[in-house]
Design a protein around this motif. Structure first.
Motif, PDB file in Angstrom:
ATOM      1  N   ARG A   1       6.074 -12.287  10.744  1.00 50.82           N
ATOM      2  CA  ARG A   1       6.052 -11.254   9.604  1.00 50.82           C
ATOM      3  C   ARG A   1       6.682 -12.019   8.146  1.00 50.82           C
ATOM      4  O   ARG A   1       6.244 -11.475   7.288  1.00 50.82           O
TER       5      ARG A   1
ATOM      6  N   CYS B   1       8.296  -6.878  15.263  1.00 56.27           N
ATOM      7  CA  CYS B   1       7.063  -7.277  15.528  1.00 56.27           C
ATOM      8  C   CYS B   1       6.684  -8.417  16.411  1.00 56.27           C
ATOM      9  O   CYS B   1       7.704  -9.308  16.448  1.00 56.27           O
ATOM     10  N   GLY B   2       5.909  -8.292  17.378  1.00 56.82           N
ATOM     11  CA  GLY B   2       5.599  -9.688  18.245  1.00 56.82           C
ATOM     12  C   GLY B   2       4.811 -10.555  17.434  1.00 56.82           C
ATOM     13  O   GLY B   2       4.777 -11.869  17.793  1.00 56.82           O
ATOM     14  N   GLU B   3       4.124 -10.266  16.462  1.00 59.41           N
ATOM     15  CA  GLU B   3       3.537 -11.274  15.424  1.00 59.41           C
ATOM     16  C   GLU B   3       2.410 -11.872  15.953  1.00 59.41           C
ATOM     17  O   GLU B   3       1.912 -12.826  15.480  1.00 59.41           O
ATOM     18  N   PHE B   4       1.674 -11.385  16.970  1.00 60.65           N
ATOM     19  CA  PHE B   4       0.250 -12.096  17.556  1.00 60.65           C
ATOM     20  C   PHE B   4      -0.858 -11.265  16.726  1.00 60.65           C
ATOM     21  O   PHE B   4      -0.584  -9.963  16.526  1.00 60.65           O
TER      22      PHE B   4
ATOM     23  N   LYS C   1      10.843  -8.660  10.358  1.00 60.83           N
ATOM     24  CA  LYS C   1      10.605  -7.276  10.781  1.00 60.83           C
ATOM     25  C   LYS C   1      10.219  -7.189  12.215  1.00 60.83           C
ATOM     26  O   LYS C   1       9.840  -8.290  12.989  1.00 60.83           O
TER      27      LYS C   1
ATOM     28  N   GLU D   1       6.154  -1.516  -2.811  1.00 56.42           N
ATOM     29  CA  GLU D   1       6.830  -2.018  -1.812  1.00 56.42           C
ATOM     30  C   GLU D   1       8.397  -2.231  -1.697  1.00 56.42           C
ATOM     31  O   GLU D   1       8.675  -2.926  -2.698  1.00 56.42           O
ATOM     32  N   ARG D   2       9.056  -1.328  -1.162  1.00 56.21           N
ATOM     33  CA  ARG D   2      10.599  -1.092  -1.231  1.00 56.21           C
ATOM     34  C   ARG D   2      11.298  -2.523  -0.837  1.00 56.21           C
ATOM     35  O   ARG D   2      12.266  -2.838  -1.410  1.00 56.21           O
TER      36      ARG D   2
ATOM     37  N   GLY E   1      -3.076   1.552   8.690  1.00 53.59           N
ATOM     38  CA  GLY E   1      -2.090   1.053   9.471  1.00 53.59           C
ATOM     39  C   GLY E   1      -1.505   1.971  10.313  1.00 53.59           C
ATOM     40  O   GLY E   1      -2.246   2.873  11.064  1.00 53.59           O
ATOM     41  N   ASN E   2      -0.225   1.809  10.611  1.00 55.25           N
ATOM     42  CA  ASN E   2       0.654   2.817  11.834  1.00 55.25           C
ATOM     43  C   ASN E   2       0.313   4.201  11.595  1.00 55.25           C
ATOM     44  O   ASN E   2       0.338   4.826  12.230  1.00 55.25           O
TER      45      ASN E   2
ATOM     46  N   ARG F   1      10.829 -11.047   4.372  1.00 50.43           N
ATOM     47  CA  ARG F   1      11.771 -10.123   4.979  1.00 50.43           C
ATOM     48  C   ARG F   1      11.405 -10.323   6.505  1.00 50.43           C
ATOM     49  O   ARG F   1      10.106 -10.184   6.766  1.00 50.43           O
TER      50      ARG F   1
ATOM     51  N   GLY G   1      -1.165  -3.315   6.488  1.00 51.17           N
ATOM     52  CA  GLY G   1      -2.205  -2.195   6.045  1.00 51.17           C
ATOM     53  C   GLY G   1      -2.432  -2.076   4.449  1.00 51.17           C
ATOM     54  O   GLY G   1      -3.560  -1.831   4.032  1.00 51.17           O
TER      55      GLY G   1
ATOM     56  N   GLY H   1      -1.223  -3.988  16.759  1.00 50.89           N
ATOM     57  CA  GLY H   1      -1.060  -3.082  15.459  1.00 50.89           C
ATOM     58  C   GLY H   1      -1.120  -3.789  14.233  1.00 50.89           C
ATOM     59  O   GLY H   1      -1.754  -3.118  13.066  1.00 50.89           O
ATOM     60  N   ILE H   2      -0.992  -5.200  14.069  1.00 49.97           N
ATOM     61  CA  ILE H   2      -1.057  -5.787  13.010  1.00 49.97           C
ATOM     62  C   ILE H   2      -2.621  -5.934  12.610  1.00 49.97           C
ATOM     63  O   ILE H   2      -3.070  -5.284  11.577  1.00 49.97           O
TER      64      ILE H   2
ATOM     65  N   ALA I   1       8.750   4.314  -3.239  1.00 49.28           N
ATOM     66  CA  ALA I   1       8.198   5.557  -3.501  1.00 49.28           C
ATOM     67  C   ALA I   1       9.321   6.769  -3.022  1.00 49.28           C
ATOM     68  O   ALA I   1       9.346   6.707  -1.832  1.00 49.28           O
TER      69      ALA I   1
END
Ligand SMILES: Cc1cc2nc3c(=O)[nH]c(=O)nc-3n(C[C@H](O)[C@H](O)[C@H](O)COP(=O)(O)OP(=O)(O)OC[C@H]3O[C@@H](n4cnc5c(N)ncnc54)[C@H](O)[C@@H]3O)c2cc1C
Length: 386
Positions: A99, A42-45, A40, A32-33, A284-285, A38, A13, A297-298, A123
């Motif tokens: 991801r 997520c199903g990645e589809f 994550k 970005e922290r 995004g989410n 990295r 997002g 979601g992606i 942040a």
């Protein structure tokens, strides 16, 4: 003002918003922290409906080169049932991409478009002023502030923290926790994306890049607690539950080996939320989240970033009224694009988590596999944004 826009979060997002705004000539900072790459949960589809946006962001060809095989069929793995049906498509096929690869690819493109990417950098707070927002950030060098008229919260919805846009901490037995692991040498049909229905949860499997198969699930906290033997990790208990509950998972993982430990996240909070509130844009989410049973979601994150950058096109960000008008335009476009799938996902998730209660439904789907294809259509798999 140090920038025209500050974006908190460098997932799909945040990165897609940053690319869209930078390409429109804005001075953008993205915070970005985490250091990338990295892993994550997520199903990645990514469904084919996102392909035009990936092209518009300038990463379509890189995605083609990196992603796993084209997904042509859907399946339902429920108990002993394995039902398959065609995957609906819009101008191509959806595909999976880890991801650890996708998020780096999008953030590299943001840098390439001139976005100042601050990473790893967290942040820790922000305040609204008449002219915009001041954001406090922490890096390895210490703490400082950035200021911009446009503030975009893109930090996802699962973590609790000090930001006004983060939800307070909560803990309830019915919470849904997210899990994900990669497996190598799985026998899963490369063109198939199964939906897993099991007591207390749901999940999905898909082949991603590098021969890896991604398995991701959501499971109720109380159900998982009841499954765990003394000394057993949550991931191991979940994996055993999946194999016991779904013949399709047992067969796909026969002879496969897990790459690394199970990752966990959550509790997840599927809901429609405000896309613009207190002068802050959300993508995004954070703008709205569908149960991941629909694996959208992606796509929604990328598409919402694109919608926001379009809504801000031509807006004079120094005028609070102009920002408010852009916020209203963006929220209207977001709701048109995504509300139906959030409601559909809610219904699918509640059915999938109770396979015993809805055993008749499994029989119906087996008799009419086209209902799976219809469900995927309702989930937005053929609804491109541009
Ligand atoms: C089990 C499961 C399976 C899923 N499967 C799929 C699927 O197959 N397909 C699909 O499309 N979607 C899937 N999803 C949903 C998808 O993972 C999310 O919708 C998507 O990641 C949302 O993107 P985002 O950019 O909004 O947030 P995120 O991807 O969460 O990115 C937020 C970023 O913000 C950063 N951040 C957080 N706080 C701060 C801070 N204070 N300062 C700086 N940075 C910060 C984080 O490090 C992170 O990189 C699944 C979700 C779950 C739980």
């Amino acid at each position: 003002m140090t920038h025209d826009a500050i974006i908190i979060g460098g997932g799909p997002g945040g990165a897609s918003t940053a690319i869209g705004l930078a390409r429109a000539g804005r001075r953008v900072a993205l915070i970005e922290r985490a250091a990338f790459p990295r892993r994550k949960v997520c199903g990645e589809f990514i469904s084919s409906a996102s392909r035009p946006v990936l092209d518009a962001l300038g990463v379509g060809e890189d995605w083609d080169a990196a992603a796993g095989p084209e997904i042509r069929r859907l399946a339902l793995f429920m108990g002993a049932r394995v039902v398959t049906a065609p995957m609906p498509a819009s101008g191509g096929a959806g595909r999976g991409l880890g991801r650890d690869v996708l998020d780096g690819l999008l953030l590299d493109q943001a840098r390439h478009c001139g976005v100042e990417v601050l990473q790893p950098c967290r942040a820790t707070g922000f305040e609204r002023h008449a002219a915009g927002h001041e954001v406090t950030i922490e890096t390895t060098q210490g703490s400082t502030t950035l200021a911009a008229p446009i503030l975009v919260a893109a930090h996802g919805s699962w973590d609790r923290g000090p930001l006004p846009t983060q939800a307070p901490k909560s803990h309830a037995p019915r919470d849904l926790l997210g899990f994900k692991a990669h497996f190598l040498e799985s026998g899963l049909d490369p063109e198939l994306m199964p939906l897993l229905s099991f007591p207390g949860g749901y999940g999905g499997m898909v082949r991603v890049d590098g021969g890896r198969v991604s398995i991701s699930c959501c499971i109720r906290r109380d159900v998982l607690k009841g499954l765990r033997q003394r000394g057993e990790t949550a991931g191991d208990a979940l994996e055993a539950h999946l194999a016991r509950s779904c013949r399709g998972v047992r067969e796909a993982l026969d002879g496969a080996r897990r790459e690394g430990p199970w990752l966990a996240a959550g509790p997840i909070r599927p809901a429609l939320r405000p896309c613009y509130a207190d002068g802050v844009f959300r993508v995004g989410n954070l703008a709205g989240e569908a149960h991941p049973v629909i694996a959208e979601g992606i796509s929604m994150a990328i598409q919402s970033g694109w919608l926001l950058s379009r809504a801000l096109d031509g807006c004079d960000p120094s005028m609070a009224e102009a920002r408010d008008r852009a916020g209203a335009r963006y929220q209207a476009a977001w709701r048109r694009q995504f509300s139906t799938r959030i409601r559909a996902a809610n219904a699918f998730a509640h059915l999938a988590m109770r396979p015993a209660r809805f055993a008749g439904l499994g029989g119906l789907i087996a008799a009419m596999p086209g209902t799976l294809t219809l469900g995927a259509r309702l989930s937005g798999k053929v609804k491109p944004v541009c």
